[in-house]
Motif scaffolding. Structure first.
Motif, PDB file in Angstrom:
ATOM      1  N   TYR A  40      10.907   2.951   2.144  1.00 17.87           N
ATOM      2  CA  TYR A  40      10.890   4.344   1.717  1.00 17.87           C
ATOM      3  C   TYR A  40      11.141   4.412   0.209  1.00 17.87           C
ATOM      4  N   VAL A  41      10.165   4.934  -0.522  1.00 14.80           N
ATOM      5  CA  VAL A  41      10.252   4.980  -1.976  1.00 14.80           C
ATOM      6  C   VAL A  41      11.469   5.772  -2.436  1.00 14.80           C
ATOM      7  N   ALA A  42      11.833   6.813  -1.712  1.00 16.36           N
ATOM      8  CA  ALA A  42      12.971   7.654  -2.098  1.00 16.36           C
ATOM      9  C   ALA A  42      14.279   6.879  -2.112  1.00 16.36           C
ATOM     10  N   ARG A  71       0.869  -1.183   0.000  1.00 18.58           N
ATOM     11  CA  ARG A  71       0.000   0.000   0.000  1.00 18.58           C
ATOM     12  C   ARG A  71       0.903   1.230   0.000  1.00 18.58           C
ATOM     13  N   LEU A  72       0.702   2.081  -0.986  1.00 13.92           N
ATOM     14  CA  LEU A  72       1.484   3.310  -1.099  1.00 13.92           C
ATOM     15  C   LEU A  72       0.809   4.400  -0.270  1.00 13.92           C
ATOM     16  N   ASN A  73       1.512   4.919   0.717  1.00 18.94           N
ATOM     17  CA  ASN A  73       0.969   5.998   1.532  1.00 18.94           C
ATOM     18  C   ASN A  73       2.065   7.021   1.838  1.00 18.94           C
ATOM     19  N   THR A  74       1.690   8.067   2.512  1.00 26.20           N
ATOM     20  CA  THR A  74       2.608   9.182   2.754  1.00 26.20           C
ATOM     21  C   THR A  74       2.758   9.443   4.247  1.00 26.20           C
ATOM     22  N   LEU A  75       3.990   9.597   4.696  1.00 21.52           N
ATOM     23  CA  LEU A  75       4.298   9.974   6.074  1.00 21.52           C
ATOM     24  C   LEU A  75       4.768  11.435   6.081  1.00 21.52           C
ATOM     25  N   THR A  76       4.081  12.260   6.865  1.00 22.74           N
ATOM     26  CA  THR A  76       4.437  13.678   6.961  1.00 22.74           C
ATOM     27  C   THR A  76       5.081  13.951   8.314  1.00 22.74           C
ATOM     28  N   GLN A  77       6.245  14.584   8.309  1.00 24.45           N
ATOM     29  CA  GLN A  77       6.951  14.947   9.537  1.00 24.45           C
ATOM     30  C   GLN A  77       7.339  16.419   9.481  1.00 24.45           C
ATOM     31  N   ALA A 125      12.826   1.407 -10.387  1.00 29.26           N
ATOM     32  CA  ALA A 125      11.860   0.804  -9.459  1.00 29.26           C
ATOM     33  C   ALA A 125      10.780   1.811  -9.080  1.00 29.26           C
ATOM     34  N   ARG A 126      11.180   3.063  -8.819  1.00 29.57           N
ATOM     35  CA  ARG A 126      10.199   4.091  -8.446  1.00 29.57           C
ATOM     36  C   ARG A 126       9.208   4.336  -9.584  1.00 29.57           C
ATOM     37  N   THR A 127       9.729   4.399 -10.804  1.00 27.86           N
ATOM     38  CA  THR A 127       8.877   4.673 -11.958  1.00 27.86           C
ATOM     39  C   THR A 127       7.860   3.566 -12.196  1.00 27.86           C
ATOM     40  N   ALA A 128       8.195   2.343 -11.809  1.00 35.03           N
ATOM     41  CA  ALA A 128       7.325   1.193 -12.066  1.00 35.03           C
ATOM     42  C   ALA A 128       6.159   1.095 -11.089  1.00 35.03           C
ATOM     43  N   ILE A 129       6.215   1.804  -9.972  1.00 32.42           N
ATOM     44  CA  ILE A 129       5.185   1.662  -8.939  1.00 32.42           C
ATOM     45  C   ILE A 129       3.820   2.118  -9.473  1.00 32.42           C
ATOM     46  N   ARG A 142       7.681  15.193   3.568  1.00 29.94           N
ATOM     47  CA  ARG A 142       6.715  14.134   3.244  1.00 29.94           C
ATOM     48  C   ARG A 142       7.438  13.013   2.521  1.00 29.94           C
ATOM     49  N   ALA A 143       7.267  11.808   3.037  1.00 29.79           N
ATOM     50  CA  ALA A 143       7.942  10.648   2.453  1.00 29.79           C
ATOM     51  C   ALA A 143       6.906   9.614   2.013  1.00 29.79           C
ATOM     52  N   ASP A 144       7.036   9.130   0.790  1.00 29.27           N
ATOM     53  CA  ASP A 144       6.172   8.055   0.304  1.00 29.27           C
ATOM     54  C   ASP A 144       6.709   6.715   0.807  1.00 29.27           C
ATOM     55  N   LEU A 145       5.790   5.879   1.315  1.00 33.31           N
ATOM     56  CA  LEU A 145       6.160   4.573   1.868  1.00 33.31           C
ATOM     57  C   LEU A 145       5.377   3.463   1.178  1.00 33.31           C
ATOM     58  N   LEU A 146       6.013   2.314   1.072  1.00 34.65           N
ATOM     59  CA  LEU A 146       5.341   1.094   0.646  1.00 34.65           C
ATOM     60  C   LEU A 146       5.225   0.183   1.862  1.00 34.65           C
ATOM     61  N   SER A 147       3.993  -0.104   2.276  1.00 34.99           N
ATOM     62  CA  SER A 147       3.772  -0.942   3.451  1.00 34.99           C
ATOM     63  C   SER A 147       3.154  -2.263   3.030  1.00 34.99           C
ATOM     64  N   LEU A 148       3.684  -3.366   3.557  1.00 29.54           N
ATOM     65  CA  LEU A 148       3.161  -4.696   3.253  1.00 29.54           C
ATOM     66  C   LEU A 148       1.867  -4.898   4.038  1.00 29.54           C
ATOM     67  N   VAL A 149       0.751  -5.150   3.315  1.00 26.07           N
ATOM     68  CA  VAL A 149      -0.555  -5.259   3.967  1.00 26.07           C
ATOM     69  C   VAL A 149      -1.332  -6.458   3.432  1.00 26.07           C
ATOM     70  N   THR A 150      -2.357  -6.834   4.196  1.00 29.26           N
ATOM     71  CA  THR A 150      -3.312  -7.861   3.746  1.00 29.26           C
ATOM     72  C   THR A 150      -4.719  -7.280   3.754  1.00 29.26           C
ATOM     73  N   ASP A 151      -4.829  -5.990   3.446  1.00 34.85           N
ATOM     74  CA  ASP A 151      -6.110  -5.278   3.493  1.00 34.85           C
ATOM     75  C   ASP A 151      -7.183  -5.909   2.608  1.00 34.85           C
ATOM     76  N   LEU A 152      -6.780  -6.514   1.507  1.00 35.03           N
ATOM     77  CA  LEU A 152      -7.745  -6.958   0.497  1.00 35.03           C
ATOM     78  C   LEU A 152      -8.191  -8.404   0.687  1.00 35.03           C
ATOM     79  N   GLU A 153      -7.752  -9.040   1.761  1.00 36.27           N
ATOM     80  CA  GLU A 153      -8.190 -10.413   2.026  1.00 36.27           C
ATOM     81  C   GLU A 153      -9.712 -10.482   2.118  1.00 36.27           C
ATOM     82  N   GLY A 154     -10.270 -11.541   1.556  1.00 40.39           N
ATOM     83  CA  GLY A 154     -11.712 -11.724   1.575  1.00 40.39           C
ATOM     84  C   GLY A 154     -12.422 -11.141   0.380  1.00 40.39           C
TER      85      GLY A 154
END
Length: 338
Positions: free
Chosen positions: A215-217, A92-98, A223-227, A108-120
């Protein structure tokens, strides 16, 4: 030349295998492995035969058949409830703001987080059309017939539906996203990991993949372009999904970074607009272009045709589609405008 989509059976193994060899990799739902494909067909046969009309972990395989020759020239699949045999992983691509008050700076940093949100969720996938048949809208018939199947068997599918699009694959058959992310931890090429996943499932991801966000950066440019980018051959499929109401909400495939499109099942256009009716006539000469389907589970079949609704709600269809689908007056047919 007339084509119809029908339920697959074990006798379709060889044509499916021949098509699987043409995919070019990155096509997990259609691996070029006879045993894996035979397993899919066996599982589909059990799913088609189950009488209980309820949600379960099932897989349906459909094939596109030339009615004149009987040749199988395409295929697609429906999975009713993903993540039941093993976890269904996505990034899941999301953004962390500090913010730093001392520096008066916000980062602001873009992150890729491993999730199972779509199960079911339910899934539509495995769509492949033989290269020699990529004209005349047959890809549309394959794609939208899946939604007619869901509408005709709605209680067997979840309230959310997804579609994974193949990501960017380079000239050597590798994945820039895999090389930049997971490949660093697994010591496997994309082809090796993709094939292993298609045959054995993705539990190895859970066993070896770091659970911390990426961290996408910190990824290389390729790799970044392919996301979230579909393979060039999948751009039309992405547009068709968007036309049906699917959206890309930041979920991407853990192997190639391709976009995962999601929608509420009842909001998918072809499911929402699918309409059943009793067939009053099979002699229609001129009417609205439509996709017409009939049958239940293992007897399901669909084809392009023409329709016209009578004031009493019954439907007239054309001779060609009626012959291709084996429909007679008095039968029930489902349809959606083409």
């Amino acid at each position: 030349m007339t084509f119809r989509l029908r339920a697959a059976h074990p006798g379709d193994l060889e044509p499916l295998y021949e098509m699987a060899k043409l995919t070019g990799g990155g096509f997990t739902n259609l691996p070029a492995d006879r045993n894996a494909l035979a397993g899919k067909l066996e599982r589909a046969e059990v799913s088609f035969a189950r009488d209980e009309d309820s949600l379960a972990d099932e897989q349906f395989v459909l094939v596109l058949e030339n009615t004149a020759t009987g040749d199988v020239r395409g295929t697609c699949q429906l999975m009713t409830q993903v993540g039941q045999r093993w976890p269904f992983y996505s990034y899941r691509l999301n953004t962390l703001t500090q913010h730093s008050q001392e520096l008066e700076r916000t980062v602001r940093a873009d992150l890729l987080s491993l999730v199972t949100d779509l199960e079911g969720s339910s899934e539509v996938g495995g769509l492949f059309l033989h290269p020699n048949e990529r004209a005349g809208g047959l890809g549309l018939l394959l794609a939208r017939s899946r939604y007619l199947f869901i509408a005709m068997h709605r209680s067997r599918f979840a309230d959310r539906i997804l579609a994974e699009l193949r990501g960017i694959i380079d000239a050597r058959g590798g994945s820039p996203f895999w090389d930049g992310v997971a490949g660093r931890f697994f010591g496997m090429t994309f082809q090796e990991a993709d094939y292993f996943n298609a045959i054995n499932g993705n539990q190895f991801i859970a066993d070896l993949m770091p659970k911390h966000p990426v961290y996408v950066a910190m990824l290389d440019d390729e790799a970044r372009t392919a996301i979230g980018m579909p393979h060039p051959t999948g751009r039309a499929a992405m547009r068709m999904l968007e036309d049906e109401g699917f959206r890309h909400d930041g979920y991407v495939d853990i192997f190639d970074g391709g976009p995962t499109m999601t929608a509420r099942t009842n909001d998918v256009k072809s499911i929402r607009e699918a309409r059943p009716a009793r067939v009053a006539s099979t002699n229609l000469d001129l009417g609205e272009r439509a996709i017409i389907a009939t049958g239940t589970l293992g007897t399901f079949r669909s084809a392009f045709g023409m329709r016209d609704f009578r004031p009493d709600g019954s439907i007239e269809i054309d001779r060609i589609s009626a012959a291709a689908l084996g429909i007679s007056e008095g039968d029930e047919a489902w349809s959606v405008a083409r």
